[in-house]
Design a protein around this motif. Structure first.
Motif, PDB file in Angstrom:
ATOM      1  N   UNK A 136     -55.393  49.674  23.351  1.00 39.52           N
ATOM      2  CA  UNK A 136     -54.465  49.384  24.437  1.00 39.52           C
ATOM      3  C   UNK A 136     -54.299  47.887  24.620  1.00 39.52           C
ATOM      4  N   UNK A 137     -53.192  47.508  25.232  1.00 37.56           N
ATOM      5  CA  UNK A 137     -52.913  46.102  25.544  1.00 37.56           C
ATOM      6  C   UNK A 137     -52.057  46.075  26.799  1.00 37.56           C
ATOM      7  N   UNK A 138     -52.421  45.189  27.726  1.00 38.04           N
ATOM      8  CA  UNK A 138     -51.692  45.146  28.991  1.00 38.04           C
ATOM      9  C   UNK A 138     -51.891  43.784  29.648  1.00 38.04           C
TER      10      UNK A 138
ATOM     11  N   UNK B  42     -45.822  43.168  20.970  1.00 39.36           N
ATOM     12  CA  UNK B  42     -47.160  43.576  21.375  1.00 39.36           C
ATOM     13  C   UNK B  42     -47.377  45.034  20.983  1.00 39.36           C
ATOM     14  N   UNK B  43     -48.460  45.287  20.253  1.00 36.83           N
ATOM     15  CA  UNK B  43     -48.779  46.659  19.855  1.00 36.83           C
ATOM     16  C   UNK B  43     -49.895  47.194  20.746  1.00 36.83           C
ATOM     17  N   UNK B  44     -49.877  48.471  20.987  1.00 35.95           N
ATOM     18  CA  UNK B  44     -50.849  49.102  21.877  1.00 35.95           C
ATOM     19  C   UNK B  44     -52.113  49.547  21.161  1.00 35.95           C
ATOM     20  N   UNK B  45     -52.026  49.735  19.857  1.00 39.63           N
ATOM     21  CA  UNK B  45     -53.194  50.211  19.119  1.00 39.63           C
ATOM     22  C   UNK B  45     -53.264  49.540  17.764  1.00 39.63           C
ATOM     23  N   UNK B  46     -54.474  49.030  17.445  1.00 36.99           N
ATOM     24  CA  UNK B  46     -54.739  48.419  16.145  1.00 36.99           C
ATOM     25  C   UNK B  46     -56.060  48.990  15.636  1.00 36.99           C
TER      26      UNK B  46
ATOM     27  N   UNK C 112     -53.727  37.126  37.026  1.00 43.69           N
ATOM     28  CA  UNK C 112     -54.893  36.270  36.783  1.00 43.69           C
ATOM     29  C   UNK C 112     -56.065  36.593  37.693  1.00 43.69           C
ATOM     30  N   UNK C 113     -55.794  36.932  38.936  1.00 42.38           N
ATOM     31  CA  UNK C 113     -56.869  37.199  39.882  1.00 42.38           C
ATOM     32  C   UNK C 113     -57.307  38.662  39.895  1.00 42.38           C
ATOM     33  N   UNK C 114     -56.861  39.435  38.932  1.00 43.80           N
ATOM     34  CA  UNK C 114     -57.178  40.860  38.863  1.00 43.80           C
ATOM     35  C   UNK C 114     -57.725  41.190  37.475  1.00 43.80           C
ATOM     36  N   UNK C 115     -58.959  40.723  37.199  1.00 40.16           N
ATOM     37  CA  UNK C 115     -59.585  40.993  35.903  1.00 40.16           C
ATOM     38  C   UNK C 115     -59.805  42.501  35.793  1.00 40.16           C
ATOM     39  N   UNK C 116     -59.344  43.123  34.697  1.00 35.00           N
ATOM     40  CA  UNK C 116     -59.494  44.582  34.567  1.00 35.00           C
ATOM     41  C   UNK C 116     -60.954  44.974  34.355  1.00 35.00           C
ATOM     42  N   UNK C 117     -61.183  46.278  34.259  1.00 36.54           N
ATOM     43  CA  UNK C 117     -62.549  46.782  34.111  1.00 36.54           C
ATOM     44  C   UNK C 117     -63.207  46.251  32.839  1.00 36.54           C
TER      45      UNK C 117
ATOM     46  N   UNK D 290     -56.885  43.275  26.073  1.00 36.97           N
ATOM     47  CA  UNK D 290     -56.847  44.384  25.126  1.00 36.97           C
ATOM     48  C   UNK D 290     -58.015  45.312  25.427  1.00 36.97           C
ATOM     49  N   UNK D 291     -57.827  46.598  25.202  1.00 39.57           N
ATOM     50  CA  UNK D 291     -58.904  47.579  25.341  1.00 39.57           C
ATOM     51  C   UNK D 291     -59.543  47.738  23.975  1.00 39.57           C
ATOM     52  N   UNK D 292     -60.803  47.374  23.891  1.00 40.95           N
ATOM     53  CA  UNK D 292     -61.506  47.388  22.601  1.00 40.95           C
ATOM     54  C   UNK D 292     -61.873  48.809  22.190  1.00 40.95           C
ATOM     55  N   UNK D 293     -61.566  49.133  20.941  1.00 37.30           N
ATOM     56  CA  UNK D 293     -61.890  50.444  20.375  1.00 37.30           C
ATOM     57  C   UNK D 293     -63.410  50.626  20.373  1.00 37.30           C
ATOM     58  N   UNK D 294     -63.858  51.791  20.816  1.00 40.45           N
ATOM     59  CA  UNK D 294     -65.278  52.102  20.783  1.00 40.45           C
ATOM     60  C   UNK D 294     -66.075  51.589  21.966  1.00 40.45           C
ATOM     61  N   UNK D 295     -65.513  50.650  22.744  1.00 41.41           N
ATOM     62  CA  UNK D 295     -66.254  50.091  23.872  1.00 41.41           C
ATOM     63  C   UNK D 295     -65.754  50.625  25.207  1.00 41.41           C
ATOM     64  N   UNK D 296     -64.495  51.023  25.249  1.00 37.87           N
ATOM     65  CA  UNK D 296     -63.928  51.502  26.494  1.00 37.87           C
ATOM     66  C   UNK D 296     -63.853  50.434  27.558  1.00 37.87           C
TER      67      UNK D 296
END
Length: 165
Positions: free
Chosen positions: A127-129, A118-122, A133-138, A41-47
């Motif tokens: 975001x949620x995606x 799955x919701x994209x924004x809470x 496993x071997x490709x940890x996002x930013x 998940x993409x955390x709000x405020x942290x980017x």
């Protein structure tokens, strides 16, 4: 979905102890899709990306904490999960962006069964995606990036016996 951080157990403790180092039990959920990709998940405020996670509240079991955090951050309802690792090492200490010091005390769960969309924004996420496993996002913070890589490695090594780290 959830209350404010200031009203949470951790928020109430912080009002009393300031930035002093605390040990707060928390959970991390590894949710895999049919292809074996992990949900971030993409955390709000942290980017920054991260697996669903959060701290336990008073009057809550660790499994209820897992269910609540996943629901708050993804919209998914956890039906069953298997704990695969517990992280408690004093080496796993961090100071967050607010100056609050923590020694990590985290229960990592592999979510076996869930329901819902799955919701994209809470309130907590933007975001949620699913990522391989071997490709940890930013993940901008080096501590959390390394920790997420450790969690994935431990998930892969899990043979049915809880890993104590």
């Amino acid at each position: 979905m959830g209350g404010s951080w200031e009203d949470s157990y951790t928020g109430q403790l912080r009002k009393r102890v300031g930035h002093q180092k605390l040990i707060i039990p928390s959970v991390r959920a590894v949710i895999l899709n049919e292809q074996g990709d992990a949900l971030y998940i993409a955390r709000r405020g942290e980017g920054s990306w991260g697996m669903p996670a959060g701290s336990i509240e008073l009057e809550e079991t660790i499994f209820q904490c897992l269910q609540r955090e996943v629901l708050e951050e993804t919209g998914l309802r956890v039906l069953s999960a298997v704990p695969f690792a517990v992280y408690t090492s004093p080496d796993l200490s961090i100071t967050n962006r607010f100056g609050d010091a923590y020694q990590l005390f985290e229960f990592a769960f592999r979510v076996e069964e869930w329901t819902g969309e799955l919701v994209q924004e809470t309130d907590e996420t933007v975001g949620a995606k699913f990522f391989p496993l071997d490709d940890v996002p930013e993940i901008r913070d080096p501590f959390w990036k390394t920790h997420h890589e450790r969690v994935i490695a431990d998930l892969k090594a899990f043979q049915g016996q809880l890993l104590l780290k």
